[in-house]
Design an enzyme around this catalytic site. Structure first.
Site, PDB file in Angstrom:
ATOM      1  N   ASP A  57       0.871  -1.182   0.000  1.00 27.25           N
ATOM      2  CA  ASP A  57       0.000   0.000   0.000  1.00 27.25           C
ATOM      3  C   ASP A  57       0.902   1.225   0.000  1.00 27.25           C
ATOM      4  O   ASP A  57       1.712   1.397   0.918  1.00 27.25           O
ATOM      5  CB  ASP A  57      -0.886   0.019   1.246  1.00 27.25           C
ATOM      6  CG  ASP A  57      -1.908  -1.111   1.243  1.00 27.25           C
ATOM      7  OD1 ASP A  57      -2.210  -1.627   0.152  1.00 27.25           O
ATOM      8  OD2 ASP A  57      -2.391  -1.483   2.326  1.00 27.25           O
TER       9      ASP A  57
ATOM     10  N   ASP B 165     -14.065  -5.762  -2.642  1.00 30.56           N
ATOM     11  CA  ASP B 165     -13.904  -5.431  -1.229  1.00 30.56           C
ATOM     12  C   ASP B 165     -15.224  -5.740  -0.518  1.00 30.56           C
ATOM     13  O   ASP B 165     -16.193  -5.011  -0.656  1.00 30.56           O
ATOM     14  CB  ASP B 165     -13.553  -3.941  -1.070  1.00 30.56           C
ATOM     15  CG  ASP B 165     -12.237  -3.591  -1.773  1.00 30.56           C
ATOM     16  OD1 ASP B 165     -11.420  -4.503  -1.987  1.00 30.56           O
ATOM     17  OD2 ASP B 165     -12.044  -2.411  -2.107  1.00 30.56           O
TER      18      ASP B 165
END
Lengths: 202, 257
Positions: free
Chosen positions: B12, B131
């Site tokens: 990330d 997600d």
């Protein structure tokens, strides 16, 4: 000097980086003369068979490959760049005027694979012919594949085979023309070694 | 000749650094992205994923630069996600050196984006990041957007089926409940998605123990993504692969140096 054929297909920068990492001069080109004259020509290809073929026809890439073959100048097809060397392919074939015809250096049709989960994506091993130039020193390594269509009939002088629910052609060596269904430029050190082997044979 | 399962470290990235939080908050610095990418490659990572969690477009330019620098020295597949809204965004990332892109929120808002990208660049370039979290829907899992902060009011299984039909090349199934907790992948969620997905399935969210990786494969995952366990040195990639090999799963073992 190695030329990478630019006909609007593929992550050309990936291929350029990998081939250049061996120390060779590498250019990305769609110029006919440059591509015919280069010591080695790489024909990449991602996406659908028929759209790749259409892109190739747009720059007369078919005649570049045939001229090089006639002159016995080394050419390496990668992924769909291998598939379009066969007679035909069924992927998206009805969407284009060429109707799914390939360059036709090797006999056979490139069909959709049979596995329930496609694309065949990831690292797989191959069984290569004895005395292979491409696989010298990397006979037992894994290479990175990403494709849903494949050639299943033997072609050329030497073959490497792989398996994903069915046996399919992973690579072909046929005099001046070689091809891999996997992506050597994305296959880590094993892929770089295979690229070096090809460059060493030029 | 067997297709190996894939271990995929996820980085990330924001403001030029790798960060990691729990349930997408409380971000901690986890290192330099290019250095980490090279380290993971040398340790046997089968692919790498960069998720650009930058808030601003100037930060996104930094990420493009990182992608290019990584692609210059790491010759394994590189997936980049975060903030992709159009075919043009995909084009820019591929030119920078990405091999695949992952999309999430933009595809939920406009599912046709999936077929637009697949038509232009091929399905193999497109990873759909699903997600999801536990909720009272048909499958028991709902889709979230904006990094798990909003409900999309959509059932997970329905979305996976639709995305496969629209032409995604792969599904990255990310459990919002488990993300960063190291309490294990959401096994029931993986099994529900596997039952309908016709493309490879990457499990994400919750990897902690070595047994967690094995359980996700047992539930039908083709590839395993993890972040904090690798960034914070809880497991090395080689340890995970050795464990899975001992459990009978095919792994890539590169012997060439």
């Amino acid at each position: 000097m190695i030329a990478i054929l630019d006909y609007g297909s593929g992550n050309l920068r990936s291929a350029q980086r990998a081939f250049a990492s061996t120390g060779e001069d590498v250019i990305v080109t769609s110029d006919h003369r440059t591509a015919v004259e280069a010591q080695g020509l790489v024909v990449p290809g991602v996406g659908a068979f028929a759209s790749c073929m259409q892109g190739l026809l747009t720059i007369n890439g078919d005649s570049i490959i045939r001229e090089r073959l006639a002159l016995e100048r080394p050419t390496l097809g990668i992924c769909v760049g291998m598939q379009i060397l066969f007679e035909s392919g069924t992927e998206s074939s009805l969407s284009y005027p060429h109707g799914g015809l390939g360059i036709g250096i090797w006999a056979g049709t490139v069909n959709r694979m049979l596995a329930p989960v496609l694309p065949h994506m990831g690292w797989n091993t191959t069984t290569s012919s004895h005395g292979s130039t491409l696989f010298k020193g990397v006979e037992n390594e894994s290479f990175y594949f990403v494709h849903s269509y494949a050639a299943t009939r033997s072609a050329g002088q030497k073959q490497a085979w792989s398996d994903y629910d069915q046996k399919f052609l992973a690579a072909v060596e046929d005099g001046a023309i070689c091809a891999t269904q996997f992506h050597p430029e994305k296959s880590g050190k094993a892929g770089l070694k295979l690229i070096e082997n090809w460059i060493g044979s030029l | 000749m067997t297709l190996s399962i894939r271990i995929i470290p996820c980085l990330d990235v924001t403001d030029g650094r790798v960060v990691k939080g729990i349930n997408f908050t409380n971000l901690q610095d986890a290192g330099d992205p290019v250095e980490l990418a090279a380290l993971y490659d040398s340790e046997g990572a089968d692919e790498l994923t960069f998720l650009d969690i930058s808030a601003s477009s100037s930060d996104r330019e930094i990420t493009l630069d990182i992608v290019g620098k990584t692609a210059d020295k790491v010759f394994i597949p590189l997936t980049v996600g975060g903030g992709i809204r159009s075919v043009e965004d995909v084009d820019r990332l591929l030119r920078a050196g990405a091999d695949k892109v992952s999309i999430s929120t933009a595809a939920v808002a406009r599912p046709e984006l999936i077929s637009e990208i697949a038509d232009k660049f091929g399905s193999q370039v497109l990873v759909l990041s699903v997600d999801a979290r536990r909720a009272n829907t048909d499958s028991g899992f709902e889709i979230t957007t904006h990094g798990g902060r909003q409900s999309a009011r959509m059932d997970m299984v329905t979305w996976v089926q639709r995305a496969c039909a629209l032409g995604v090349g792969e599904i990255l199934l990310n459990s919002m409940d488990a993300d960063g907790t190291r309490s294990g992948y959401d096994i029931a969620m993986i099994a529900s998605a596997r039952a309908v997905a016709t493309v490879p399935l990457i499990a994400s969210g919750g990897a902690g123990n070595l047994e967690d990786f094995e359980a996700a494969l047992e539930a039908g995952a083709d590839a395993l993504l993890a972040a904090s366990v690798f960034h914070f040195g809880i497991h090395r990639i080689g340890q995970v692969k050795s464990h899975l090999k001992a459990a009978g799963y095919p792994i890539r073992e590169a012997s060439i140096q």
